[in-house]
Design a protein around this motif. Structure first.
Motif, PDB file in Angstrom:
ATOM      1  N   UNK A   1      -5.838  -9.902   1.799  1.00 17.98           N
ATOM      2  CA  UNK A   1      -4.364  -9.828   1.859  1.00 17.98           C
ATOM      3  C   UNK A   1      -4.137  -8.486   0.855  1.00 17.98           C
ATOM      4  N   UNK A   2      -4.760  -8.387  -0.190  1.00 21.26           N
ATOM      5  CA  UNK A   2      -4.487  -7.068  -1.010  1.00 21.26           C
ATOM      6  C   UNK A   2      -4.663  -5.928  -0.192  1.00 21.26           C
ATOM      7  N   UNK A   3      -5.627  -5.883   0.917  1.00 24.49           N
ATOM      8  CA  UNK A   3      -5.789  -4.786   1.402  1.00 24.49           C
ATOM      9  C   UNK A   3      -4.832  -4.299   2.113  1.00 24.49           C
ATOM     10  N   UNK A   4      -4.385  -5.606   2.841  1.00 25.21           N
ATOM     11  CA  UNK A   4      -2.881  -5.362   3.667  1.00 25.21           C
ATOM     12  C   UNK A   4      -1.829  -4.721   2.973  1.00 25.21           C
TER      13      UNK A   4
ATOM     14  N   UNK B   1      -1.369  -0.956   2.322  1.00 27.74           N
ATOM     15  CA  UNK B   1      -0.866   0.002   3.685  1.00 27.74           C
ATOM     16  C   UNK B   1       0.433   0.188   3.829  1.00 27.74           C
ATOM     17  N   UNK B   2       0.771   1.241   4.579  1.00 27.87           N
ATOM     18  CA  UNK B   2       2.177   1.519   4.720  1.00 27.87           C
ATOM     19  C   UNK B   2       2.759   0.369   5.406  1.00 27.87           C
ATOM     20  N   UNK B   3       4.044  -0.113   4.840  1.00 23.61           N
ATOM     21  CA  UNK B   3       4.595  -1.254   5.718  1.00 23.61           C
ATOM     22  C   UNK B   3       3.931  -2.593   5.428  1.00 23.61           C
ATOM     23  N   UNK B   4       3.030  -2.659   4.556  1.00 23.90           N
ATOM     24  CA  UNK B   4       2.242  -4.043   4.190  1.00 23.90           C
ATOM     25  C   UNK B   4       3.206  -5.026   3.722  1.00 23.90           C
ATOM     26  N   UNK B   5       4.215  -4.710   2.919  1.00 25.10           N
ATOM     27  CA  UNK B   5       5.147  -5.550   2.407  1.00 25.10           C
ATOM     28  C   UNK B   5       5.764  -6.598   3.423  1.00 25.10           C
ATOM     29  N   UNK B   6       6.182  -5.799   4.545  1.00 24.33           N
ATOM     30  CA  UNK B   6       6.909  -6.447   5.817  1.00 24.33           C
ATOM     31  C   UNK B   6       5.845  -7.329   6.658  1.00 24.33           C
ATOM     32  N   UNK B   7       4.658  -6.786   6.692  1.00 22.59           N
ATOM     33  CA  UNK B   7       3.473  -7.464   7.150  1.00 22.59           C
ATOM     34  C   UNK B   7       3.126  -8.918   6.558  1.00 22.59           C
ATOM     35  N   UNK B   8       3.112  -8.566   5.037  1.00 20.03           N
ATOM     36  CA  UNK B   8       2.609 -10.007   4.296  1.00 20.03           C
ATOM     37  C   UNK B   8       3.893 -10.808   4.241  1.00 20.03           C
ATOM     38  N   UNK B   9       5.079 -10.431   4.389  1.00 17.98           N
ATOM     39  CA  UNK B   9       6.055 -11.531   4.661  1.00 17.98           C
ATOM     40  C   UNK B   9       6.013 -12.059   5.840  1.00 17.98           C
ATOM     41  N   UNK B  10       5.684 -11.272   6.846  1.00 18.37           N
ATOM     42  CA  UNK B  10       5.439 -11.986   8.297  1.00 18.37           C
ATOM     43  C   UNK B  10       4.472 -13.176   8.158  1.00 18.37           C
ATOM     44  N   UNK B  11       3.181 -12.737   7.530  1.00 16.76           N
ATOM     45  CA  UNK B  11       2.223 -13.731   7.490  1.00 16.76           C
ATOM     46  C   UNK B  11       2.647 -14.644   6.624  1.00 16.76           C
ATOM     47  N   UNK B  12       3.282 -14.542   5.498  1.00 14.38           N
ATOM     48  CA  UNK B  12       3.702 -15.819   5.090  1.00 14.38           C
ATOM     49  C   UNK B  12       4.752 -16.907   5.614  1.00 14.38           C
ATOM     50  N   UNK B  13       5.664 -16.289   6.640  1.00 17.72           N
ATOM     51  CA  UNK B  13       6.265 -16.989   7.373  1.00 17.72           C
ATOM     52  C   UNK B  13       5.537 -17.586   8.580  1.00 17.72           C
ATOM     53  N   UNK B  14       4.518 -16.771   9.306  1.00 20.99           N
ATOM     54  CA  UNK B  14       4.003 -17.464  10.470  1.00 20.99           C
ATOM     55  C   UNK B  14       2.972 -18.701   9.829  1.00 20.99           C
ATOM     56  N   UNK B  15       2.258 -18.342   8.608  1.00 22.50           N
ATOM     57  CA  UNK B  15       1.243 -19.344   8.203  1.00 22.50           C
ATOM     58  C   UNK B  15       2.179 -20.670   7.676  1.00 22.50           C
TER      59      UNK B  15
END
Length: 274
Positions: free
Chosen positions: A63-66, A69-83
């Motif tokens: 998750x730290x690697x994600x 990355x550019x736009x990583x914050x948006x991707x991580x929030x999406x991951x939080x909501x999805x999980x």
């Protein structure tokens, strides 16, 4: 009394409906995509370790690697909501899905399994949210710290050993589930992709089973030697494998297996029974 009973039944029915709504169903599928992505990244980091490079081969490292990355914050929030959605789905499976079983033992087993998965996916959602909020965590250190606190409690060593044995049992379960291909019961018919899904699922489940068993052994060793630092989670388990004779090849094989598990998880997002 009758009105209270009817109200309770209505509340249960509404909760079941909400947890199995189309929106939660979509989130649950997305959750498996993110779980697949995390396992693929863990496998990739483990491959780097087998080649002598550094890295943290666990959920935090992936998750730290994600996050970097550019736009990583948006991707991580999406991951939080999805999980979180996947965790909610598993809660519904624990309370309502097991009702389809007529055998009380099977009903209890399915409910306990779904509840356990709900906790795991919920923790993964929390980890995504921590990194998305700008925080970070070291899973290996967290595992060691938790083991140390538990060992310091009355009868703590017994609980640590019991926890290690439970994780070893989970590892055996994963390996068995993969070798016997029972994981296919979680899927609809993949059609032409069936053979590929069977192969990646078998390899992926077996590899994850081996890693979990090693993590469980390390926890027991930590308790037996009174050294909590030996309980270092998934990253420590993979690095322990890599330090064994022919460990470079063993670690590379397990890394490839974890990548297969990640690909299978993505296939489950497509073909899973929801």
């Amino acid at each position: 009394m009758g009105n209270a009973s009817q109200g309770a039944n209505r509340a249960v029915s509404e909760a079941a409906s909400a947890s199995r709504s189309p929106a939660v169903r979509i989130l649950a599928r997305a959750g498996f995509v993110f779980i697949g992505l995390v396992h693929i990244l863990i496998g990739a980091i483990a491959l780097q370790l087998s080649q002598g490079h550094g890295g943290e081969a666990d959920q935090s490292g992936a998750i730290g690697a994600l996050a970097s990355k550019p736009g990583g914050g948006i991707l991580l929030w999406a991951g939080a909501v999805a999980c979180a959605g996947l965790s909610l789905w598993m809660v519904s499976e624990a309370f309502f899905g097991a009702r389809s079983q007529s055998d009380p033992k099977k009903k209890l087993k399915e409910a306990a399994t779904a509840a356990g998965k709900a906790v795991i996916f919920g923790f993964l959602a929390f980890t995504f949210a921590v990194f998305a909020s700008g925080g970070s965590k070291n899973s290996s250190q967290s595992a060691s710290d938790f083991t140390a606190k538990l060992m310091a409690a009355p009868a703590g060593v017994v609980f640590v050993i019991a926890g290690g044995l439970a994780i070893i049992a989970a590892g055996i379960y994963y390996a068995y589930w993969g070798i016997t291909q029972k994981f296919m019961k979680d899927l609809q018919d993949p059609g032409d992709a069936r053979t590929a899904v069977e192969w990646i699922g078998t390899i992926g489940y077996a590899a994850k089973g081996v890693v979990l068993a090693v993590v469980g052994v390390l926890i027991i060793v930590a308790a037996a030697t009174a050294d909590p630092s030996r309980s270092s989670g998934l990253d420590g388990g993979l690095k322990t494998l890599g330090s064994q004779p022919y460990g470079v090849f063993l670690l590379a094989a397990i890394a490839a297996g974890l990548i297969c598990y990640g690909v299978y998880s993505m296939a489950r997002a497509r073909y899973g029974k929801f």
